[in-house]
Structures are given as C-alpha cells and as structure tokens.
Design a protein around this motif. Structure first.
Motif, PDB file in Angstrom:
ATOM      1  N   ALA A 287       0.843  -1.194   0.000  1.00 37.13           N
ATOM      2  CA  ALA A 287       0.000   0.000   0.000  1.00 37.13           C
ATOM      3  C   ALA A 287       0.877   1.242   0.000  1.00 37.13           C
ATOM      4  O   ALA A 287       1.944   1.262   0.611  1.00 37.13           O
ATOM      5  CB  ALA A 287      -0.919   0.001   1.212  1.00 37.13           C
ATOM      6  N   VAL A 288       0.402   2.271  -0.698  1.00 44.35           N
ATOM      7  CA  VAL A 288       1.071   3.570  -0.714  1.00 44.35           C
ATOM      8  C   VAL A 288       0.057   4.581  -0.214  1.00 44.35           C
ATOM      9  O   VAL A 288      -1.033   4.711  -0.778  1.00 44.35           O
ATOM     10  CB  VAL A 288       1.558   3.934  -2.138  1.00 44.35           C
TER      11      VAL A 288
ATOM     12  N   GLU B 114       1.069  10.264   1.946  1.00 46.96           N
ATOM     13  CA  GLU B 114       2.388  10.837   2.243  1.00 46.96           C
ATOM     14  C   GLU B 114       3.510  10.083   1.526  1.00 46.96           C
ATOM     15  O   GLU B 114       4.678  10.256   1.873  1.00 46.96           O
ATOM     16  CB  GLU B 114       2.647  10.821   3.759  1.00 46.96           C
ATOM     17  N   ASP B 115       3.176   9.234   0.584  1.00 41.42           N
ATOM     18  CA  ASP B 115       4.112   8.426  -0.206  1.00 41.42           C
ATOM     19  C   ASP B 115       4.920   7.456   0.653  1.00 41.42           C
ATOM     20  O   ASP B 115       6.042   7.095   0.305  1.00 41.42           O
ATOM     21  CB  ASP B 115       5.053   9.310  -1.038  1.00 41.42           C
ATOM     22  N   GLU B 116       4.350   7.010   1.758  1.00 40.97           N
ATOM     23  CA  GLU B 116       4.956   5.934   2.539  1.00 40.97           C
ATOM     24  C   GLU B 116       4.482   4.611   1.946  1.00 40.97           C
ATOM     25  O   GLU B 116       3.315   4.462   1.607  1.00 40.97           O
ATOM     26  CB  GLU B 116       4.530   6.007   4.001  1.00 40.97           C
ATOM     27  N   ILE B 117       5.389   3.654   1.842  1.00 42.95           N
ATOM     28  CA  ILE B 117       5.058   2.338   1.299  1.00 42.95           C
ATOM     29  C   ILE B 117       4.901   1.397   2.480  1.00 42.95           C
ATOM     30  O   ILE B 117       5.819   1.229   3.275  1.00 42.95           O
ATOM     31  CB  ILE B 117       6.160   1.866   0.337  1.00 42.95           C
ATOM     32  N   TRP B 118       3.733   0.793   2.591  1.00 44.02           N
ATOM     33  CA  TRP B 118       3.418  -0.092   3.721  1.00 44.02           C
ATOM     34  C   TRP B 118       3.401  -1.533   3.246  1.00 44.02           C
ATOM     35  O   TRP B 118       2.670  -1.890   2.326  1.00 44.02           O
ATOM     36  CB  TRP B 118       2.059   0.270   4.313  1.00 44.02           C
ATOM     37  N   ILE B 119       4.211  -2.361   3.918  1.00 42.57           N
ATOM     38  CA  ILE B 119       4.231  -3.801   3.663  1.00 42.57           C
ATOM     39  C   ILE B 119       4.221  -4.486   5.020  1.00 42.57           C
ATOM     40  O   ILE B 119       5.091  -4.213   5.853  1.00 42.57           O
ATOM     41  CB  ILE B 119       5.484  -4.232   2.865  1.00 42.57           C
TER      42      ILE B 119
END
Length: 131
Positions: free
Chosen positions: A63-64, A67-72
């Motif tokens: 998921a992005v 705030e352009d953080e990538i969540w895994i």
C-alpha cells in the motif's frame, strides 16, 4: 458343583489409536506446509476508481498512502528500502502475484517506481482500483 459364568464384556480388547493420530498429524503438517499466507500492508488507503475491475487474489499486498509511505506487512518503508523486503516476499512464494494499493492522493511517481521494482523482480503486479 461350582458354576463358571462368562462375562459378555470384552475387557481384554483395546483399540490402538496411534495409527489414527499419525494420519491426523500428517494431514495437519501437509495443510500447514502448503498454505500461503497473505501479508497485509497495514493501512487502508482510499483507492481510486476505474471503469472495469477484475477480482484478483494476490500473495503480496503493498500500500502507498497520501504521504508516499510504502506499507508492507504493517511497516512503513521508503522507496529505497522496499527492494530487499520484496525480494524476501518473492522468495517465500515464487508464484505470488502482487497488488499495489495506491491512495488516490499518493504520488503517481512513487506508485510507478514501486511497480517498476516489482516487475524487475519478476513479480506479476497490478494496481488496485475500485469500480
């Protein structure tokens, strides 16, 4: 005269449960080894809409957020940190497909960079949309 009476109870017979337990444990181990666990991204972004949507069952969810953080797997990463994580997820399940859940307010460049990384790693990837 003494009489001998016979008891109808079969006290001398026992049922051996060991083979049945062996089969149950073998089946349990088989199902645990062959199951595939999906790593959830950890956030629920607002997904953009599209005119056609296809149901897809991925093994890797990324998921992005806005705030352009990538969540895994419930952990945020930057675009520079995500490649080794995706390599380890790909190595867990070589046949896993990936879905990028990009927030509607996320930068298109971040989503495209993430998609390029996944394609370079040989992961079949799509960007999730809603109808």
């Amino acid at each position: 005269m003494a009489r001998r009476t016979r008891s109808n109870d079969d006290d001398g017979m026992e049922l051996n449960m060991t083979p049945m337990l062996d089969v149950v444990f073998i089946l349990l181990i088989f199902f645990i080894v062959t199951s595939v666990f999906v790593k959830t991204p950890g956030i629920d972004p607002s997904i953009p809409t599209s005119s056609d949507s296809v149901d897809w069952k991925p093994g890797i969810l990324v998921a992005v957020n806005a705030e352009d953080e990538i969540w895994i797997d419930k952990t945020p990463y930057t675009i520079e940190e995500v490649r080794p994580i995706l390599i380890s997820l790909r190595d867990e399940n070589r046949k896993a497909d990936g879905i990028i859940q990009g927030d509607g307010d996320a930068s298109v460049g971040t989503v495209m960079q993430l998609q390029d990384i996944m394609v370079d790693l040989g992961i079949n990837v799509r960007v999730k949309t809603e109808e």
